[in-house]
Enzyme design. Structure first.
Site, PDB file in Angstrom:
ATOM      1  N   ASP A 389       0.819  -1.226   0.000  1.00  0.00           N
ATOM      2  CA  ASP A 389       0.000   0.000   0.000  1.00  0.00           C
ATOM      3  C   ASP A 389       0.846   1.267   0.000  1.00  0.00           C
ATOM      4  O   ASP A 389       0.503   2.256  -0.655  1.00  0.00           O
ATOM      5  CB  ASP A 389      -0.911   0.032   1.238  1.00  0.00           C
ATOM      6  CG  ASP A 389      -1.963  -1.062   1.197  1.00  0.00           C
ATOM      7  OD1 ASP A 389      -2.186  -1.613   0.111  1.00  0.00           O
ATOM      8  OD2 ASP A 389      -2.558  -1.353   2.257  1.00  0.00           O
TER       9      ASP A 389
HETATM   10  P1  NAP Z   1       0.879  -3.982   3.114  1.00  0.00           P
HETATM   11  O1  NAP Z   1       0.229  -3.030   2.207  1.00  0.00           O
HETATM   12  O2  NAP Z   1       0.073  -4.627   4.163  1.00  0.00           O
HETATM   13  O3  NAP Z   1       1.559  -5.105   2.187  1.00  0.00           O
HETATM   14  C1  NAP Z   1       2.371  -6.093   2.716  1.00  0.00           C
HETATM   15  C2  NAP Z   1       2.827  -6.983   1.568  1.00  0.00           C
HETATM   16  O4  NAP Z   1       3.825  -7.842   2.100  1.00  0.00           O
HETATM   17  C3  NAP Z   1       1.727  -7.860   1.016  1.00  0.00           C
HETATM   18  O5  NAP Z   1       1.346  -7.440  -0.256  1.00  0.00           O
HETATM   19  C4  NAP Z   1       2.326  -9.280   1.006  1.00  0.00           C
HETATM   20  O6  NAP Z   1       2.229  -9.824  -0.310  1.00  0.00           O
HETATM   21  C5  NAP Z   1       3.790  -9.047   1.395  1.00  0.00           C
HETATM   22  N1  NAP Z   1       4.300 -10.074   2.306  1.00  0.00           N
HETATM   23  C6  NAP Z   1       3.686 -10.612   3.372  1.00  0.00           C
HETATM   24  N2  NAP Z   1       4.463 -11.519   3.963  1.00  0.00           N
HETATM   25  C7  NAP Z   1       5.613 -11.572   3.242  1.00  0.00           C
HETATM   26  C8  NAP Z   1       6.808 -12.324   3.342  1.00  0.00           C
HETATM   27  N3  NAP Z   1       6.999 -13.241   4.306  1.00  0.00           N
HETATM   28  N4  NAP Z   1       7.783 -12.101   2.435  1.00  0.00           N
HETATM   29  C9  NAP Z   1       7.612 -11.195   1.444  1.00  0.00           C
HETATM   30  N5  NAP Z   1       6.497 -10.457   1.291  1.00  0.00           N
HETATM   31  C10 NAP Z   1       5.510 -10.644   2.190  1.00  0.00           C
HETATM   32  O7  NAP Z   1       2.122  -3.329   3.854  1.00  0.00           O
HETATM   33  P2  NAP Z   1       2.651  -1.831   3.823  1.00  0.00           P
HETATM   34  O8  NAP Z   1       3.017  -1.429   2.430  1.00  0.00           O
HETATM   35  O9  NAP Z   1       3.684  -1.789   4.894  1.00  0.00           O
HETATM   36  O10 NAP Z   1       1.392  -0.951   4.224  1.00  0.00           O
HETATM   37  C11 NAP Z   1       0.896  -0.871   5.560  1.00  0.00           C
HETATM   38  C12 NAP Z   1      -0.618  -0.824   5.556  1.00  0.00           C
HETATM   39  O11 NAP Z   1      -1.110  -0.832   6.902  1.00  0.00           O
HETATM   40  C13 NAP Z   1      -1.152   0.439   4.910  1.00  0.00           C
HETATM   41  O12 NAP Z   1      -2.380   0.168   4.281  1.00  0.00           O
HETATM   42  C14 NAP Z   1      -1.366   1.341   6.100  1.00  0.00           C
HETATM   43  O13 NAP Z   1      -2.302   2.374   5.879  1.00  0.00           O
HETATM   44  C15 NAP Z   1      -1.900   0.335   7.093  1.00  0.00           C
HETATM   45  N6  NAP Z   1      -1.767   0.898   8.426  1.00  0.00           N
HETATM   46  C16 NAP Z   1      -0.565   0.974   9.031  1.00  0.00           C
HETATM   47  C17 NAP Z   1      -0.452   1.616  10.251  1.00  0.00           C
HETATM   48  C18 NAP Z   1       0.848   1.786  10.957  1.00  0.00           C
HETATM   49  O14 NAP Z   1       0.866   2.407  12.003  1.00  0.00           O
HETATM   50  N7  NAP Z   1       1.947   1.264  10.431  1.00  0.00           N
HETATM   51  C19 NAP Z   1      -1.572   2.161  10.827  1.00  0.00           C
HETATM   52  C20 NAP Z   1      -2.790   2.048  10.179  1.00  0.00           C
HETATM   53  C21 NAP Z   1      -2.874   1.410   8.986  1.00  0.00           C
HETATM   54  P3  NAP Z   1       2.272 -11.428  -0.508  1.00  0.00           P
HETATM   55  O15 NAP Z   1       1.149 -11.962   0.310  1.00  0.00           O
HETATM   56  O16 NAP Z   1       2.099 -11.618  -1.973  1.00  0.00           O
HETATM   57  O17 NAP Z   1       3.599 -11.887  -0.013  1.00  0.00           O
END
Ligand code: NAP
Length: 462
Positions: A389
């Site tokens: 994301d």
């Molecule tokens: P993400 O959008 O959740 O994507 C994580 C990606 O990691 C997935 O597409 C997955 O694809 C891949 N993945 C999972 N396990 C893996 C592994 N073992 N090896 C390799 N790849 C792996 O993560 P992000 O880009 O960090 O975004 C964070 C999200 O959380 C955002 O939508 C954000 O708004 C939300 N959020 C975060 C917070 C915060 O405080 N950090 C707060 C509120 C909301 P595969 O399954 O194909 O591997």
């Protein structure tokens, strides 16, 4: 010790504890001093607990010792066994524990002393404490359940839900006001507590798990305010100070997280984000190009600048040491290596910083989004490690996207992008990512830790 002396000693420990809490919070504002901040906050809590043991109202210690032992064992087991990836739900559980403590203290105070003998302000604080404590308890439990996957993560919504929630909220506040005016009406007091527990559930079930970290931060703030109200009821200064610090820092954190996702608090609470499956923008079509391990290693080895962009997948794969090893192998070849950190990458604020600090990645190599974005056009390879994301260009390019306006790390502006992920899995928002279809992007499928380890080995052999 004389009672007056004991009281002075107690207030002194509370003063020390309060100063340590404030210094602890200040330490947490920067990754380099965060560990020290945690130690200070822990020392503050130890001082507050120790001082309270000398409170003049305590006559028998058996139950307290039992509670201390049980609490310490549960806390230690949670700290030892809960993995980093489950830290958000563990934190939600801690909020539930704090909130139920506040609610039970309030209910006990009312049951033992009755509201009629209390001054009006204390009655108000007591009601506030029980109401907030109750709704935070069940709200945090539902949040923990959603994050752990034991409660449905997608928003649970039905017709008339917001009206029902409004009625529940109104009835709860009505009971609260009534008990302040008529403190002897115990039925209304207990109804308020019951409605609080119910409202906590109803407030959180319509919210999707993607928004849980913000909800938790808000619930954290409620738990803090409930603790501060408990302080007013018991005349306990350290509870007032710690509760207020917790309450307002939680609120500020929620606002900052919403800003980083370009969402408003009301949209998070009532928007039902994730309830509808959204189509991706026009860029998310075509084929994703795969790259072999050898080709990826060669591209990295001959680059002059590489930027790693970690995301939630880095945490699930526990790949922080592996990324550091690959970075070292590249640096030995003279490649400039940087890390681009998005404020909401992962599942909790500072998630990536904590993981990379654990692997001893120098803090100076970490760049915030605003610092690294202008550098992507001069970056040879941007390596996306389990992020999705936070690198989704739809947020920037597609005004109809549910995440439109969320600031992103603009990896698609780099000369080339290698995405490390296991397969076609989506990010937390459930949206398809057009980045993976762009000509500049190559996909290296596999668990991030093993891909990085193999890449490090290959780079050394190039
Ligand atoms: P993400 O959008 O959740 O994507 C994580 C990606 O990691 C997935 O597409 C997955 O694809 C891949 N993945 C999972 N396990 C893996 C592994 N073992 N090896 C390799 N790849 C792996 O993560 P992000 O880009 O960090 O975004 C964070 C999200 O959380 C955002 O939508 C954000 O708004 C939300 N959020 C975060 C917070 C915060 O405080 N950090 C707060 C509120 C909301 P595969 O399954 O194909 O591997």
């Amino acid at each position: 010790m004389e009672q007056v002396g004991v009281n002075y000693f107690l207030e002194f420990t509370y003063l020390i504890a309060s100063v340590l809490f404030i210094l602890g919070l200040k330490g947490l504002s920067h990754p380099e001093s965060a560990r020290r901040g945690m130690f200070m906050a822990e020392a503050g809590m130890a001082a507050a607990v120790f001082g309270t043991l000398f409170h003049h109202d305590i006559h028998v210690y058996e139950w307290i010792i039992l509670g201390l032992v049980a609490g310490s064992i549960i806390g230690a087991l949670m700290a030892i066994w809960v993995p980093m990836t489950a830290m958000p739900q563990r934190t939600a559980l801690s909020h539930a524990f704090g909130a139920i403590a506040a609610a039970l203290v309030g209910i006990a105070e009312y049951t033992l002393h009755g509201g009629a003998t209390m001054p009006g302000f204390t009655r108000g604080a007591l009601g506030f404490e029980v109401m907030l404590g109750a709704l935070t308890t069940t709200g945090s439990l539902i949040a923990a359940g959603k994050l752990q996957g034991v409660v449905r993560g997608t928003p649970v919504q039905f017709k008339g839900q917001q009206v029902l929630n409004l009625v529940l909220f109104g009835s709860m506040v009505g009971c609260f006001i009534y008990t302040i005016i008529h403190p002897e009406a115990s039925l209304f007091f207990y109804a308020m507590a019951g409605l609080g527990f119910l409202f906590g559930v109803m407030l959180v079930i319509p919210i999707g798990s993607a928004d849980m970290p913000v909800v938790m931060s808000l619930l954290n703030s409620y738990a803090g305010l409930a603790a501060a109200a408990t302080g007013f009821v018991l005349g306990n200064n350290v509870l007032i100070i710690a509760g207020t610090l917790d309450g307002f820092s939680g609120l500020i954190l929620s606002i900052l997280m919403c800003k980083a996702m370009n969402r408003s608090i009301t949209n998070v609470l009532f928007g039902g984000f994730g309830a509808v499956h959204h189509e991706a923008g026009p860029g998310a079509t075509g084929e994703m190009r795969e790259i072999s391990l050898d080709d990826a290693a060669v591209r990295l080895a001959y680059a002059s600048k590489v930027v790693f962009v970690p995301g939630y997948g880095l945490a699930t794969a526990q790949a922080q040491h592996a990324v550091r090893d690959l970075a070292s192998a590249l640096e030995e070849r003279g490649v400039t290596v940087k890390y681009g950190i998005h404020p909401v990458a992962g599942r909790m604020p500072g998630h990536m910083n904590v993981l990379l600090a654990e692997a001893n990645v120098p803090y100076g190599d970490l760049y915030e989004m605003e610092q690294i974005n202008p550098e992507f056009p001069t970056t040879d390879v941007a390596v996306v490690v389990g992020a999705n994301d936070v690198v989704n260009p739809d947020a920037r390019d597609n005004p109809d996207s549910p995440i439109a306006g969320m600031p992103i790390l603009e990896v698609d502006k780099a000369k080339s992008v290698i995405v490390l992920k296991r397969g076609q899995g989506r990010g937390f928002s459930g949206l398809e990512n057009p980045l993976f279809f762009k000509p500049v992007t190559s996909m290296l499928y596999g668990d991030a830790k093993s891909s990085l380890a193999q890449l490090a080995q290959e780079v050394k052999n190039v």
